[in-house]
Design an enzyme around this catalytic site. Sequence first.
Site: not given
Ligand code: 5GP
Length: 191
Positions: A110-111, A177, A171, A114, A54-55, A142, A164
């Site tokens: 994508e939001d 959000r 969220d 990470d 949803k992000g 990030k 975070f």
């Molecule tokens: P990844 O697979 O790259 O580790 O994670 C991606 C997803 O993790 C993002 O789409 C998001 O939903 C969540 N996420 C990663 N870092 C953060 C953060 O700092 N804050 C929030 N709210 N969600 C995060």
Amino acid sequence: MSTESSANSLSEFGNPNLEIFYSEDAIRERIREMGRQISADYRGMDLVLVGVLKGSCIFLADLMREIDLPLTIDFMSVSSYKDGTTSSGDVEILKDLSNPIRDKDVLVVEDIVDTGLTLTRLLELLGSRGARSIKLASFLDKPEPRINKDLEIHYVGFTVPNKFVVGYGLDAAGRYRNLPFVGVVKDPSKA
Ligand code: 5GP
């Protein structure tokens, strides 16, 4: 007014437990620049924006209004972070695209990236469906916790430190959000 209803009516945007990282104005300006760049890069192509729910919903809504080209949108939903703040490493497709992407120019929206595990899995899946091109636009990058160091993000809004962050679609256990800015919860033990 009862204690419960006054607690529910407290301002979220003015919540003193939030530290603002990127203001509404800074976000608007940056997304305008991203839209200009994407409009130039995709001229004459068959652009489909694929939002990752949803992000990305707020970012997608704002970004698409800065892209002055014919385009369509579609959505996917994948599970990554559940109700916590650490990655499970587990990626599951919860909702697939509504339309085929064969011969389309796909821009995944994508939001935040990470570890990159969610996107790596998603791009693998989309890559097997015959799109003409697949690129990635992420509102936030990030880089510190990145596991897939080869993951290329073609359009990045802001690069954030290893914290975070919440707001503008992002969220913490479903909350925040709706914030028009990006911030950090100063004391997560306080609601
Ligand atoms: P990844 O697979 O790259 O580790 O994670 C991606 C997803 O993790 C993002 O789409 C998001 O939903 C969540 N996420 C990663 N870092 C953060 C953060 O700092 N804050 C929030 N709210 N969600 C995060």
